[in-house]
Design an enzyme around this catalytic site. Sequence first.
Site, mmCIF file in Angstrom:
data_model
loop_
_atom_site.group_PDB
_atom_site.id
_atom_site.type_symbol
_atom_site.label_atom_id
_atom_site.label_comp_id
_atom_site.label_asym_id
_atom_site.label_seq_id
_atom_site.Cartn_x
_atom_site.Cartn_y
_atom_site.Cartn_z
ATOM 1 N N GLU A 60 3.519 -0.376 3.997
ATOM 2 C CA GLU A 60 2.864 1.518 3.727
ATOM 3 C C GLU A 60 4.092 1.877 3.302
ATOM 4 O O GLU A 60 4.701 1.992 3.800
ATOM 5 C CB GLU A 60 2.696 2.320 4.533
ATOM 6 C CG GLU A 60 1.199 1.487 5.583
ATOM 7 C CD GLU A 60 0.159 1.629 4.813
ATOM 8 O OE1 GLU A 60 -0.025 2.624 3.672
ATOM 9 O OE2 GLU A 60 -1.075 1.499 5.072
ATOM 10 N N HIS B 290 0.797 -1.125 0.362
ATOM 11 C CA HIS B 290 -0.163 -0.340 -0.211
ATOM 12 C C HIS B 290 0.666 0.918 -0.312
ATOM 13 O O HIS B 290 1.755 1.391 0.181
ATOM 14 C CB HIS B 290 -0.749 0.205 1.384
ATOM 15 C CG HIS B 290 -1.844 -0.776 1.634
ATOM 16 N ND1 HIS B 290 -3.282 -0.679 1.234
ATOM 17 C CD2 HIS B 290 -1.850 -2.430 1.833
ATOM 18 C CE1 HIS B 290 -3.997 -1.841 1.049
ATOM 19 N NE2 HIS B 290 -2.900 -2.716 1.789
HETATM 20 ZN ZN LIG Z 1 -3.928 0.725 1.385
#
Ligand SMILES: [Zn+2]
EC number: 3.5.1.96
Length: 331
Positions: free
Chosen positions: A211, A148
């Site tokens: 992330e 992500h």
């Molecule tokens: Zn995400």
Amino acid sequence: MQDFLQQTLSGEAPRKRRGETAHLRWQWLYHGILLMEPVVPVKQALVLSAGIHGNETAPVEIMNQLVNALLRGEKPLQQRMLVILGNPSALRTGKRYVRYDINRLFGGRWQQVDDGDEARRVLRLEQALENFWLLGECDETRWHLDMHTAIRGSYHPQFGVMPQNDRPWPPAFLDWLAAAGLEALVFHRAPGGTFTHFSCEHFGAASCTLELGKALPFGENDLSQFSAAQQALAALLFGDPMPATRVKPRHYRVAQQITRLSEHFRLHMTPETLNFTAFPQGTLLAEDGDTRYYVQQAREYVLFPNPGVAAGLRAGLMLIEEGEQTQALPL
Ligand SMILES: [Zn+2]
């Protein structure tokens, strides 16, 4: 199939649904779901996913480059691998999601929302993972990396979020995350509806939500900032050399969740508040009618503050750093 991402965005099934290179066999299972198996048997099984949120394009581009190199036969494959583009309808519109954030719906939570593309997509992904793990040998190593980018800027630009897990994390998995350039790891202490919770809870996979930076539209990403993650993936998939670990990730765990309960919810942070901003004990973080959220520990760090979520959903997490004093300070 020339390009896994373009094929997925087209919404069409490829004319040729399976094929092979000198190194691997591939099979298109469904839109955005691709199975790749090395010709030589291996003991590692990896689920590699991106695009669970449709506006988080950098990891999609990174994953697509790796997969296309494999499809062209340019690289060997060291893993039995399931490649997933999570939410194709959201990817097509460039939005985080169309109606529902699918990364809240795993583990059967899709049954609690209206039937539609996204609820069905979660069921489809759950079944794809189940089939993939059941296909393998029982002594296979199971990893799941879900990539992500975050909505906000962050004091730790790259970090990982780990699902609740009662088993110890495999050292090789933690070493890989460090080599991928993650500066912090956040450990959940309660079950959740994320994709990585699902694979850890149901299949015992070592899983992490990576992330990797800030969300930008397709083509606007400076992929150079992701070079450590890219190199670490190339090491994992192709057997390239692992990048050297630059920093040992700091460890945080979730202390409390801020939940939006109603339309009266107010979060006392600005849109510029960075992830991992520290707040001292006693700070009023948010309020919702009579409910007030305060910093309880000596110091807590905010993660994913988002006042715009639907009622009942997470509007932020508060973290404490492992090893930091966790008891209330004397007044
Ligand atoms: Zn995400």
